[in-house]
Motif scaffolding. Structure first.
Motif, PDB file in Angstrom:
ATOM      1  N   ARG A 140      -9.604  41.327 -15.306  1.00 30.60           N
ATOM      2  CA  ARG A 140      -9.119  40.073 -15.906  1.00 30.60           C
ATOM      3  C   ARG A 140      -8.952  38.989 -14.845  1.00 30.60           C
ATOM      4  NH1 ARG A 140      -4.879  42.067 -18.246  1.00 30.60           N
ATOM      5  NH2 ARG A 140      -3.182  40.873 -17.306  1.00 30.60           N
ATOM      6  N   THR A 141      -8.462  39.381 -13.681  1.00 31.27           N
ATOM      7  CA  THR A 141      -8.237  38.412 -12.596  1.00 31.27           C
ATOM      8  C   THR A 141      -9.560  37.864 -12.058  1.00 31.27           C
ATOM      9  OG1 THR A 141      -6.208  39.577 -11.975  1.00 31.27           O
ATOM     10  CG2 THR A 141      -7.103  38.037 -10.367  1.00 31.27           C
ATOM     11  N   MET A 142     -10.562  38.723 -11.902  1.00 36.98           N
ATOM     12  CA  MET A 142     -11.858  38.278 -11.377  1.00 36.98           C
ATOM     13  C   MET A 142     -12.489  37.224 -12.288  1.00 36.98           C
ATOM     14  SD  MET A 142     -13.746  41.600  -9.637  1.00 36.98           S
ATOM     15  CE  MET A 142     -13.686  42.641 -11.077  1.00 36.98           C
ATOM     16  N   LEU A 143     -12.542  37.514 -13.585  1.00 37.03           N
ATOM     17  CA  LEU A 143     -13.150  36.564 -14.526  1.00 37.03           C
ATOM     18  C   LEU A 143     -12.330  35.275 -14.613  1.00 37.03           C
ATOM     19  CD1 LEU A 143     -14.247  38.914 -17.473  1.00 37.03           C
ATOM     20  CD2 LEU A 143     -15.641  38.060 -15.577  1.00 37.03           C
ATOM     21  N   SER A 144     -11.005  35.426 -14.592  1.00 35.49           N
ATOM     22  CA  SER A 144     -10.129  34.252 -14.693  1.00 35.49           C
ATOM     23  C   SER A 144     -10.268  33.335 -13.482  1.00 35.49           C
ATOM     24  CB  SER A 144      -8.668  34.690 -14.842  1.00 35.49           C
ATOM     25  OG  SER A 144      -8.490  35.426 -16.025  1.00 35.49           O
ATOM     26  N   LEU A 145     -10.427  33.950 -12.304  1.00 31.02           N
ATOM     27  CA  LEU A 145     -10.560  33.165 -11.078  1.00 31.02           C
ATOM     28  C   LEU A 145     -11.890  32.398 -11.054  1.00 31.02           C
ATOM     29  CD1 LEU A 145      -8.825  32.634  -8.596  1.00 31.02           C
ATOM     30  CD2 LEU A 145      -9.966  34.517  -7.434  1.00 31.02           C
ATOM     31  N   ILE A 146     -12.954  33.009 -11.566  1.00 36.84           N
ATOM     32  CA  ILE A 146     -14.250  32.320 -11.643  1.00 36.84           C
ATOM     33  C   ILE A 146     -14.121  31.067 -12.507  1.00 36.84           C
ATOM     34  CG2 ILE A 146     -16.583  32.466 -12.638  1.00 36.84           C
ATOM     35  CD1 ILE A 146     -16.741  35.326 -11.668  1.00 36.84           C
ATOM     36  N   TYR A 147     -13.486  31.222 -13.673  1.00 37.53           N
ATOM     37  CA  TYR A 147     -13.350  30.068 -14.582  1.00 37.53           C
ATOM     38  C   TYR A 147     -12.361  29.037 -14.035  1.00 37.53           C
ATOM     39  CZ  TYR A 147     -11.881  27.209 -18.527  1.00 37.53           C
ATOM     40  OH  TYR A 147     -11.556  26.130 -19.324  1.00 37.53           O
ATOM     41  N   SER A 148     -11.207  29.491 -13.561  1.00 34.66           N
ATOM     42  CA  SER A 148     -10.154  28.542 -13.168  1.00 34.66           C
ATOM     43  C   SER A 148     -10.517  27.729 -11.933  1.00 34.66           C
ATOM     44  CB  SER A 148      -8.838  29.281 -12.923  1.00 34.66           C
ATOM     45  OG  SER A 148      -8.911  30.056 -11.756  1.00 34.66           O
ATOM     46  N   CYS A 149     -11.437  28.258 -11.104  1.00 35.59           N
ATOM     47  CA  CYS A 149     -11.832  27.551  -9.874  1.00 35.59           C
ATOM     48  C   CYS A 149     -13.292  27.108  -9.888  1.00 35.59           C
ATOM     49  CB  CYS A 149     -11.579  28.429  -8.654  1.00 35.59           C
ATOM     50  SG  CYS A 149      -9.846  28.842  -8.398  1.00 35.59           S
ATOM     51  N   GLY A 150     -14.024  27.442 -10.937  1.00 35.80           N
ATOM     52  CA  GLY A 150     -15.439  27.050 -11.011  1.00 35.80           C
ATOM     53  C   GLY A 150     -16.278  27.727  -9.944  1.00 35.80           C
ATOM     54  N   LEU A 151     -16.036  29.023  -9.708  1.00 37.89           N
ATOM     55  CA  LEU A 151     -16.710  29.721  -8.615  1.00 37.89           C
ATOM     56  C   LEU A 151     -18.080  30.259  -9.022  1.00 37.89           C
ATOM     57  CD1 LEU A 151     -13.800  31.914  -7.164  1.00 37.89           C
ATOM     58  CD2 LEU A 151     -14.458  29.589  -6.534  1.00 37.89           C
ATOM     59  N   ARG A 152     -18.969  30.334  -8.036  1.00 34.02           N
ATOM     60  CA  ARG A 152     -20.200  31.103  -8.186  1.00 34.02           C
ATOM     61  C   ARG A 152     -19.843  32.578  -8.015  1.00 34.02           C
ATOM     62  NH1 ARG A 152     -21.506  26.765  -4.614  1.00 34.02           N
ATOM     63  NH2 ARG A 152     -23.026  25.298  -5.510  1.00 34.02           N
ATOM     64  N   ARG A 153     -20.702  33.457  -8.535  1.00 36.53           N
ATOM     65  CA  ARG A 153     -20.446  34.898  -8.429  1.00 36.53           C
ATOM     66  C   ARG A 153     -20.258  35.323  -6.969  1.00 36.53           C
ATOM     67  NH1 ARG A 153     -24.990  38.653 -10.967  1.00 36.53           N
ATOM     68  NH2 ARG A 153     -26.237  37.355  -9.575  1.00 36.53           N
ATOM     69  N   SER A 154     -21.167  34.858  -6.090  1.00 32.51           N
ATOM     70  CA  SER A 154     -21.108  35.264  -4.682  1.00 32.51           C
ATOM     71  C   SER A 154     -19.836  34.748  -4.009  1.00 32.51           C
ATOM     72  CB  SER A 154     -22.339  34.732  -3.931  1.00 32.51           C
ATOM     73  OG  SER A 154     -22.399  33.314  -4.005  1.00 32.51           O
ATOM     74  N   GLU A 155     -19.349  33.580  -4.456  1.00 29.88           N
ATOM     75  CA  GLU A 155     -18.138  33.009  -3.862  1.00 29.88           C
ATOM     76  C   GLU A 155     -16.922  33.862  -4.186  1.00 29.88           C
ATOM     77  OE1 GLU A 155     -19.682  28.338  -3.991  1.00 29.88           O
ATOM     78  OE2 GLU A 155     -18.262  29.067  -5.493  1.00 29.88           O
ATOM     79  N   LEU A 156     -16.853  34.392  -5.400  1.00 24.73           N
ATOM     80  CA  LEU A 156     -15.734  35.266  -5.764  1.00 24.73           C
ATOM     81  C   LEU A 156     -15.767  36.540  -4.928  1.00 24.73           C
ATOM     82  CD1 LEU A 156     -13.473  35.798  -8.170  1.00 24.73           C
ATOM     83  CD2 LEU A 156     -15.142  37.561  -8.740  1.00 24.73           C
ATOM     84  N   ILE A 157     -16.951  37.140  -4.830  1.00 22.38           N
ATOM     85  CA  ILE A 157     -17.099  38.422  -4.129  1.00 22.38           C
ATOM     86  C   ILE A 157     -16.769  38.285  -2.635  1.00 22.38           C
ATOM     87  CG2 ILE A 157     -18.880  40.072  -3.365  1.00 22.38           C
ATOM     88  CD1 ILE A 157     -20.036  39.875  -6.193  1.00 22.38           C
ATOM     89  N   ASN A 158     -17.042  37.103  -2.067  1.00 25.27           N
ATOM     90  CA  ASN A 158     -16.814  36.894  -0.627  1.00 25.27           C
ATOM     91  C   ASN A 158     -15.403  36.417  -0.280  1.00 25.27           C
ATOM     92  OD1 ASN A 158     -19.360  37.649   0.465  1.00 25.27           O
ATOM     93  ND2 ASN A 158     -20.246  35.784  -0.378  1.00 25.27           N
ATOM     94  N   LEU A 159     -14.551  36.262  -1.285  1.00 27.11           N
ATOM     95  CA  LEU A 159     -13.173  35.836  -1.005  1.00 27.11           C
ATOM     96  C   LEU A 159     -12.407  36.918  -0.249  1.00 27.11           C
ATOM     97  CD1 LEU A 159     -12.003  34.145  -4.355  1.00 27.11           C
ATOM     98  CD2 LEU A 159     -12.357  33.009  -2.153  1.00 27.11           C
ATOM     99  N   LYS A 160     -11.541  36.479   0.672  1.00 25.62           N
ATOM    100  CA  LYS A 160     -10.655  37.393   1.395  1.00 25.62           C
ATOM    101  C   LYS A 160      -9.211  37.061   1.005  1.00 25.62           C
ATOM    102  CE  LYS A 160     -13.785  38.168   5.261  1.00 25.62           C
ATOM    103  NZ  LYS A 160     -13.997  38.109   6.718  1.00 25.62           N
ATOM    104  N   PRO A 161      -8.295  38.025   1.147  1.00 31.22           N
ATOM    105  CA  PRO A 161      -6.902  37.757   0.745  1.00 31.22           C
ATOM    106  C   PRO A 161      -6.327  36.470   1.345  1.00 31.22           C
ATOM    107  CG  PRO A 161      -7.182  40.083   1.193  1.00 31.22           C
ATOM    108  CD  PRO A 161      -8.482  39.424   1.584  1.00 31.22           C
ATOM    109  N   ASN A 162      -6.669  36.175   2.609  1.00 31.10           N
ATOM    110  CA  ASN A 162      -6.119  34.981   3.265  1.00 31.10           C
ATOM    111  C   ASN A 162      -6.708  33.674   2.732  1.00 31.10           C
ATOM    112  OD1 ASN A 162      -4.413  36.468   4.872  1.00 31.10           O
ATOM    113  ND2 ASN A 162      -5.814  36.550   6.620  1.00 31.10           N
TER     114      ASN A 162
END
Length: 347
Positions: free
Chosen positions: A192-214
């Motif tokens: 749920r968090t992955m899909l929500s973050l893509i929509y809420s921030c307008g991310l590309r798939r690769s951008e979500l996958i490359n995110l780090k906690p910091n």
């Protein structure tokens, strides 16, 4: 299936790229083939290179035609040039495969003798004859232009190589109600968090996958997207609701290296698995549209525009180089259209 297909090497694997003009029915059909994936870099769907898929798309058995020895050497030099300019590995693979196709076509001709007229011949006798898409032709043009910039002796006039007229396709957009159904479909907090973050921030798939906690800066209320398309960093606002969701997810999963890790510790979440997360959400929410992860990004931009956000800010949030790329969302926004009264209503 109308269109064309050809064997390629993608991310070190033998695949079959399938090219066709955008069509929701064809997309739905190709999604049913096991192992089918969309590549924004290739601007094509691609499948495992198997005997079954070769038969399905009428590709001859494994017979890979090669350029001339000169062509092979020049492609290797071209790859080195792109590496030195720090192009991404996927872009290098895409451009070198496109160039290979062109040099195979002219393998009997010295590279120094290739002219602009030859490019036109290639477009007519290979691209158009095989019903390859305008997007693929544009990819070839990019590769040819970049390649001949590195060649000293050439008859090619780079500025006179013309691009195909591209179809003006509207981005696919979901309603807010549909987005809500998709985002709430999973009970699993990670999905749920992955899909929500893509929509809420307008991310590309690769951008979500490359995110780090910091990259989640809760104090400043932003998400930092590092080295995305075009090797650019950008920031996007962090929704308070998403922050709460992220905190709940973090407590349960405690990611270390990547914000969303795969089954093995310290590995990124798999792109195909992420696509499957969306497919499961669509099934659970009874949405039959051929929705891809990029639809969530399109929907984010369109919903921002409809709520009155300035187009310049949307351009920054999406990381677009040109405002023209962002302007396409004005064609799918219904805000102004809803104020227009049809003359039919007065009959």
């Amino acid at each position: 299936m109308n269109g064309s297909a050809k064997p390629i090497k993608h991310k070190g694997k033998n695949r079959i790229a399938v090219y066709f003009e955008k069509n929701t029915d064809l997309i739905a059909r190709i999604k049913k083939i096991d192992g089918a994936l969309w590549s924004a870099t290739l601007v094509a769907w691609h499948l495992p290179d198997t005997a079954e898929n070769r038969e399905r798309f009428k590709i001859p058995p494994m017979t890979h035609s090669l350029p001339s020895p000169e062509g092979i050497a020049q492609i290797e030099k071209f790859k080195q040039h792109l590496r030195s300019k720090r192009y991404s590995q996927s872009t290098i693979a895409t451009y070198s495969e496109a160039l290979k196709s062109f040099l195979v076509f002219f393998r009997e001709k010295p590279i120094a003798d290739i002219t602009n007229e030859d490019v036109i011949v290639y477009n007519n006798d290979y691209i158009l004859k095989n019903n390859l898409s305008a997007s693929y032709q544009n990819q070839i043009v990019n590769a040819i232009k970049l390649f001949f910039q590195t060649i000293r002796e050439t008859k090619i006039e780079i500025d006179k190589i013309h691009r195909p007229k591209r179809s003006k396709l509207l981005p696919n957009v979901l309603s807010k109600e549909e987005v809500k159904l998709i985002l709430n479909a999973h009970s699993n907090i990670k999905h749920r968090t992955m899909l929500s973050l893509i929509y809420s921030c307008g991310l590309r798939r690769s951008e979500l996958i490359n995110l780090k906690p910091n990259d989640i800066d809760s104090k400043r209320g932003i998400v930092i997207i590092r080295q995305s398309k075009g090797k650019k960093d950008r920031i996007t606002p962090l929704s308070p609701k998403i922050l709460e969701m992220l905190r709940e997810y973090y407590k349960g999963y405690k990611p270390r290296t990547w914000l969303f890790e795969g089954q093995n510790e310290n590995t990124r979440y798999d792109e195909r698995s992420l696509s499957n997360v969306l497919k499961q959400a669509l099934t659970k929410s009874n949405i039959s549209k051929p929705v891809s992860l990029h639809w969530l990004r399109h929907s984010f931009a369109t919903h921002l525009l409809e709520s009155g956000t300035d187009l310049r800010y949307i351009q920054e949030l999406l990381g677009h180089n040109s405002s023209k790329t962002t302007e396409i969302y004005t064609h799918v926004s219904t805000k102004s259209l809803q104020q227009i009264k049809s003359p039919f209503d007065d009959l």
